[in-house]
Design a protein around this motif. Sequence first.
Motif, mmCIF file in Angstrom:
data_model
loop_
_atom_site.group_PDB
_atom_site.id
_atom_site.type_symbol
_atom_site.label_atom_id
_atom_site.label_comp_id
_atom_site.label_asym_id
_atom_site.label_seq_id
_atom_site.Cartn_x
_atom_site.Cartn_y
_atom_site.Cartn_z
ATOM 1 N N ALA A 124 -18.310 2.393 -2.948
ATOM 2 C CA ALA A 124 -18.022 3.570 -1.921
ATOM 3 C C ALA A 124 -16.725 3.701 -2.147
ATOM 4 N N GLY A 125 -15.667 2.516 -2.029
ATOM 5 C CA GLY A 125 -14.462 2.559 -1.866
ATOM 6 C C GLY A 125 -13.910 3.102 -3.254
ATOM 7 N N VAL A 126 -14.318 2.471 -4.331
ATOM 8 C CA VAL A 126 -13.753 3.001 -5.464
ATOM 9 C C VAL A 126 -13.917 4.405 -6.069
ATOM 10 N N ILE A 127 -15.045 4.973 -5.386
ATOM 11 C CA ILE A 127 -15.411 6.588 -5.509
ATOM 12 C C ILE A 127 -14.388 7.261 -4.671
ATOM 13 N N ALA A 128 -13.863 6.920 -3.383
ATOM 14 C CA ALA A 128 -12.964 7.422 -2.758
ATOM 15 C C ALA A 128 -11.687 7.155 -3.279
ATOM 16 N N GLY A 129 -11.322 6.102 -3.784
ATOM 17 C CA GLY A 129 -10.042 5.668 -4.428
ATOM 18 C C GLY A 129 -9.673 6.577 -5.566
ATOM 19 N N GLN A 130 -10.662 6.816 -6.348
ATOM 20 C CA GLN A 130 -10.378 7.721 -7.631
ATOM 21 C C GLN A 130 -10.094 9.198 -7.128
ATOM 22 N N PHE A 131 -10.670 9.578 -6.043
ATOM 23 C CA PHE A 131 -10.580 10.953 -5.581
ATOM 24 C C PHE A 131 -9.168 11.109 -5.051
ATOM 25 N N ILE A 132 -8.753 9.894 -4.472
ATOM 26 C CA ILE A 132 -7.267 10.068 -3.771
ATOM 27 C C ILE A 132 -6.316 9.871 -4.975
ATOM 28 N N ALA A 133 -6.603 9.143 -6.031
ATOM 29 C CA ALA A 133 -5.790 8.816 -7.049
ATOM 30 C C ALA A 133 -5.210 9.887 -7.807
ATOM 31 N N GLY A 134 -6.210 11.067 -7.949
ATOM 32 C CA GLY A 134 -5.990 12.176 -8.684
ATOM 33 C C GLY A 134 -4.958 13.215 -7.905
ATOM 34 N N ARG A 135 -4.650 12.983 -6.547
ATOM 35 C CA ARG A 135 -3.884 13.733 -6.082
ATOM 36 C C ARG A 135 -2.336 13.113 -5.509
ATOM 37 N N LEU A 136 -2.279 11.830 -6.151
ATOM 38 C CA LEU A 136 -0.777 11.162 -5.992
ATOM 39 C C LEU A 136 0.055 11.059 -7.469
ATOM 40 N N PRO A 137 1.394 11.250 -7.118
ATOM 41 C CA PRO A 137 2.026 11.091 -8.363
ATOM 42 C C PRO A 137 1.963 9.879 -9.053
ATOM 43 N N ALA A 138 2.260 9.743 -10.349
ATOM 44 C CA ALA A 138 2.186 8.445 -11.045
ATOM 45 C C ALA A 138 3.335 7.221 -10.600
ATOM 46 N N GLN A 139 4.262 7.875 -10.008
ATOM 47 C CA GLN A 139 5.333 6.951 -9.876
ATOM 48 C C GLN A 139 5.170 6.290 -8.560
ATOM 49 N N ARG A 140 4.835 7.092 -7.813
ATOM 50 C CA ARG A 140 4.169 6.760 -6.292
ATOM 51 C C ARG A 140 3.041 5.383 -6.284
ATOM 52 N N ILE A 141 2.353 5.828 -7.229
ATOM 53 C CA ILE A 141 1.108 4.889 -7.137
ATOM 54 C C ILE A 141 1.854 3.498 -7.919
ATOM 55 N N ARG A 142 2.464 3.590 -8.997
ATOM 56 C CA ARG A 142 2.964 2.562 -9.441
ATOM 57 C C ARG A 142 3.800 1.698 -8.305
ATOM 58 N N HIS A 143 4.715 2.493 -7.705
ATOM 59 C CA HIS A 143 5.559 1.672 -6.768
ATOM 60 C C HIS A 143 4.701 1.081 -5.517
ATOM 61 N N LEU A 144 3.543 1.711 -5.195
ATOM 62 C CA LEU A 144 2.696 1.375 -4.126
ATOM 63 C C LEU A 144 1.986 0.157 -4.548
ATOM 64 N N PHE A 145 1.730 0.123 -5.999
ATOM 65 C CA PHE A 145 1.030 -0.877 -6.425
ATOM 66 C C PHE A 145 1.774 -2.285 -6.518
ATOM 67 N N ALA A 146 3.082 -2.049 -6.937
ATOM 68 C CA ALA A 146 4.168 -3.419 -6.789
ATOM 69 C C ALA A 146 4.420 -3.994 -5.494
ATOM 70 N N TRP A 147 4.432 -2.903 -4.442
ATOM 71 C CA TRP A 147 4.955 -3.499 -3.277
ATOM 72 C C TRP A 147 3.606 -3.971 -2.456
ATOM 73 N N CYS A 148 2.328 -3.530 -2.892
ATOM 74 C CA CYS A 148 0.971 -4.373 -2.519
ATOM 75 C C CYS A 148 1.053 -5.759 -3.071
ATOM 76 N N LEU A 149 1.628 -5.976 -4.482
ATOM 77 C CA LEU A 149 1.305 -7.172 -5.160
ATOM 78 C C LEU A 149 2.522 -8.218 -3.977
ATOM 79 N N ILE A 150 3.647 -7.592 -3.726
ATOM 80 C CA ILE A 150 4.792 -8.780 -3.146
ATOM 81 C C ILE A 150 4.229 -8.787 -1.641
ATOM 82 N N PHE A 151 3.530 -8.096 -1.288
ATOM 83 C CA PHE A 151 2.819 -8.185 0.191
ATOM 84 C C PHE A 151 1.869 -9.378 0.206
ATOM 85 N N ILE A 152 0.886 -8.966 -0.848
ATOM 86 C CA ILE A 152 -0.216 -9.980 -0.720
ATOM 87 C C ILE A 152 0.284 -11.411 -1.236
#
Length: 257
Positions: free
Chosen positions: A212-240
Amino acid sequence: MIVILTMLSGIIIGLSLGILGAGGAILTVPVLVFFVGLDEKTAIAHSLVVVGVIAFTGTLLNLRRRGSIPDSKTLLLFAVSSAPAAAAGAMVGAVISAKWQIGILVLLMIIAATRMLRASPEHSAGAASAMKLLLVGAGTGAITGLVGVGGGFLIVPALVLFASLPMVRATATSLVLIVLNTLVAAVTLIATDNAPQWHSMVLLTLCGFGIAGVIAGQFIAGRLPAQRIRHLFAWCLIFIAAFFVIRTFLGPGQELL
């Protein structure tokens, strides 16, 4: 309470894979350890199954989206080298200390996050040679088997930095490779009698809510800028990574490596 936390965790894991094409197992392992109460080795084995199932669902969804088709050439080069490396990594991971596995995972998360924050996703590297892609694929596959993750947190930056793929196509390609690597690593554990006792309800709960989460995530991803996704990904890695260090190595009764 544990059941509710597991359900919420499944949704978050699916969102991570749907939006970023990575991060699912990085979340799955601590969920299984700290919320469900599994030991590290058992959590790693269960993580391979959960992330593989969720990534497979994401892959099927991507095939229906024109801009999210995996890059076939890069996928083939990575697959050829990552699959056998994942099997080898799983055999090594079954016999080394769980703390060493977590330590390697944290180090690689920080390196990947740093590279993603520094480099431009579209122009950070020219087209990599086939040999370089094979080597990078082998490295990500080995990490998949060794530390029990899908490898997406390494595959995505590798595809962006070395194969010069746009973030959306890197995410789609990563999901296919995660399915392959987790399948190979899980089968290797079972074939070598290193798989732990399986907890079917935990697997079903995380997989169901993760889908259910991956379906929602792909819907959200199509509406976010690629650079913002990339930076979000990087900061998530640092936090975890910081979370892992605090809970695994610096928590009460724990010793440093």
